[in-house]
Design an enzyme around this catalytic site. Structure first.
Site, PDB file in Angstrom:
ATOM      1  N   GLU A  46      12.801  12.029  -3.904  1.00 41.89           N
ATOM      2  CA  GLU A  46      13.388  12.911  -4.894  1.00 41.89           C
ATOM      3  C   GLU A  46      14.658  12.684  -4.406  1.00 41.89           C
ATOM      4  O   GLU A  46      15.842  12.943  -5.068  1.00 41.89           O
ATOM      5  CB  GLU A  46      12.979  13.797  -5.248  1.00 41.89           C
ATOM      6  CG  GLU A  46      11.603  13.725  -5.320  1.00 41.89           C
ATOM      7  CD  GLU A  46      10.588  14.232  -3.951  1.00 41.89           C
ATOM      8  OE1 GLU A  46       9.513  15.093  -4.564  1.00 41.89           O
ATOM      9  OE2 GLU A  46      10.628  13.071  -3.103  1.00 41.89           O
ATOM     10  N   CYS A  69       7.627  18.812  -3.333  1.00 45.50           N
ATOM     11  CA  CYS A  69       7.347  18.929  -1.813  1.00 45.50           C
ATOM     12  C   CYS A  69       8.735  21.077  -2.625  1.00 45.50           C
ATOM     13  O   CYS A  69       9.703  21.041  -2.367  1.00 45.50           O
ATOM     14  CB  CYS A  69       7.847  19.145  -0.809  1.00 45.50           C
ATOM     15  SG  CYS A  69       8.935  18.878   0.171  1.00 45.50           S
ATOM     16  N   ALA A 148     -13.214 -12.060   9.243  1.00 43.98           N
ATOM     17  CA  ALA A 148     -13.201 -13.353   8.515  1.00 43.98           C
ATOM     18  C   ALA A 148     -14.668 -14.063   8.801  1.00 43.98           C
ATOM     19  O   ALA A 148     -15.544 -14.481   9.977  1.00 43.98           O
ATOM     20  CB  ALA A 148     -11.843 -14.484   9.115  1.00 43.98           C
ATOM     21  N   GLU A 290     -11.320  -4.176  13.435  1.00 45.88           N
ATOM     22  CA  GLU A 290     -11.928  -5.985  13.023  1.00 45.88           C
ATOM     23  C   GLU A 290     -12.827  -6.482  14.092  1.00 45.88           C
ATOM     24  O   GLU A 290     -13.041  -7.356  14.050  1.00 45.88           O
ATOM     25  CB  GLU A 290     -10.208  -6.201  13.682  1.00 45.88           C
ATOM     26  CG  GLU A 290      -8.984  -5.422  12.760  1.00 45.88           C
ATOM     27  CD  GLU A 290      -7.834  -6.533  13.306  1.00 45.88           C
ATOM     28  OE1 GLU A 290      -8.118  -7.520  14.101  1.00 45.88           O
ATOM     29  OE2 GLU A 290      -6.914  -6.137  13.006  1.00 45.88           O
TER      30      GLU A 290
END
Length: 363
Positions: A46, A69, A148, A290
């Site tokens: 902001e 906030c 993977a 992982e």
């Protein structure tokens, strides 16, 4: 709000444990200023948007993805800056999920006469900050599984060889995943087989700081000569072990700069809820797991995983003894399979990545 969301994403990997937030100041359908939370400790979105508008904000509208906030933290309250700017209307994507401050910013703005609307593209705003929301609500990190595999679901040969299952484009995306998290976790099997560094290697986009490297190693088998231990003074390494692990080995690891965490075990396995609690206490808001396959299975068995990124390469190993992607507890009925929600598909050349979350509802 869509533009504000696009701005917010620019802060990925640099704002933790704070959220990603984007903001725009508009008047008469014209954008006067834009901003996003660029890095932890820096000005909020902001404030950056108001500064970008260069003071011409009286009677304008502020769009922001998260409730401004209203408390003093690393920076002054954003609500005060909004009031000083002359903003007359604030449109908010979602309320602050922090139970200690939720609604405070909205209430303050309304009390001083500013029109406030809440809940615009709320699901998209919540999805953007699942890591922040979980951490601030539970004190635990958001857990992401990554693996993977070949098309027949094998991550390595029976001898443990895994380089390379996926292609270079997939591996570059994994670097992006690492860039966005606070910690990376592997089991001792992966650490011994691959001797990984577990670092972010993106030349054009260096990380705010390297993720903490965490190894599950109940008996402290990690070699002092490993890449992880040898670089522990440069980039933090935590090794989670059992209470009965060697004190002499602990001394050697600590002398190299490793942080050794002694945790309870269950049948020789590190207590994962206890480890996650310690991670959360140390401001690790997101954790990328992982491997290996037993570690992925343990997180799923204990229902501790929040989402996943599974890569599939166009190859078939065809060996029943090769290492599968996940090895968890036996499930004898298909009804015991764990559902995945919000499934997304992305191509990296010939590789395919499937991503989703393990909870039906967003945090």
């Amino acid at each position: 709000m869509k533009q504000a969301l696009e701005l917010a994403v620019r802060g990925r990997g640099r704002t933790s444990p704070n959220p990603m937030v984007g903001a725009l100041v508009t008047r008469d359908a014209k954008v006067l200023g834009v901003g996003y939370h660029e890095y932890v400790g820096g000005p909020h979105a902001e404030v950056n948007a108001l500064v970008d508008a260069k003071g011409s904000t009286s009677g304008s509208t502020l769009y922001v993805t998260l409730e401004p906030c209203n408390h003093q933290g690393r920076t002054p309250p954003c609500t005060h800056a909004i009031v000083r700017s002359g903003i007359s209307r604030v449109v908010i994507g979602m309320g602050d999920p922090n139970p200690h401050v939720a609604g405070g910013g909205i209430d303050y703005l309304r009390k001083v006469g500013i029109r406030v609307e809440v809940g615009v593209l709320e699901d998209q705003c919540r999805l953007l900050n699942q890591v922040f929301i979980k951490h601030v609500k539970t004190g635990l990190p958001y857990v992401i599984l990554k693996a993977a595999a070949t098309l027949d679901g094998r991550i390595a040969t029976r001898t443990g060889e895994s380089r390379w299952v996926s292609n270079e484009r997939s591996r570059r995306f994994v670097q992006e995943l690492r860039f966005a998290v606070d910690g990376i976790l592997v089991g001792i099997g992966t650490a011994l087989a691959d001797d990984p560094r577990l670092t972010v290697r993106i030349r054009k986009k260096p990380p705010r700081q390297q993720p903490i490297r965490i190894v599950l190693d109940s008996q402290l088998r990690i070699p002092v000569t490993s890449h992880l231990v040898q670089t522990a003074r440069e980039i933090p390494v935590w090794v989670a072990c059992a209470a009965n692990a060697s004190r002499e080995k602990e001394w050697l690891l600590k002398a190299a700069g490793v942080d050794v965490l002694r945790l309870p075990t269950d049948e020789g396995r590190i207590d994962l809820p206890g480890l996650l609690s310690e991670c959360g206490r140390r401001q690790v808001a997101s954790l990328l797991v992982e491997g290996g396959s037993h570690v992925l299975g343990a997180f799923l068995d204990d229902q501790l995983a929040d989402s996943c990124h599974f890569f599939y390469a166009p190859k078939v190993l065809g060996d029943g003894e090769a290492i599968p992607m996940v090895q968890g507890r036996p499930r004898l009925a298909m009804t015991e399979a764990l559902p995945v929600y919000g499934l997304r598909v992305k191509r990296f050349g010939e590789d395919v990545m499937l991503s989703g979350r393990f909870h039906k509802e967003l945090y």
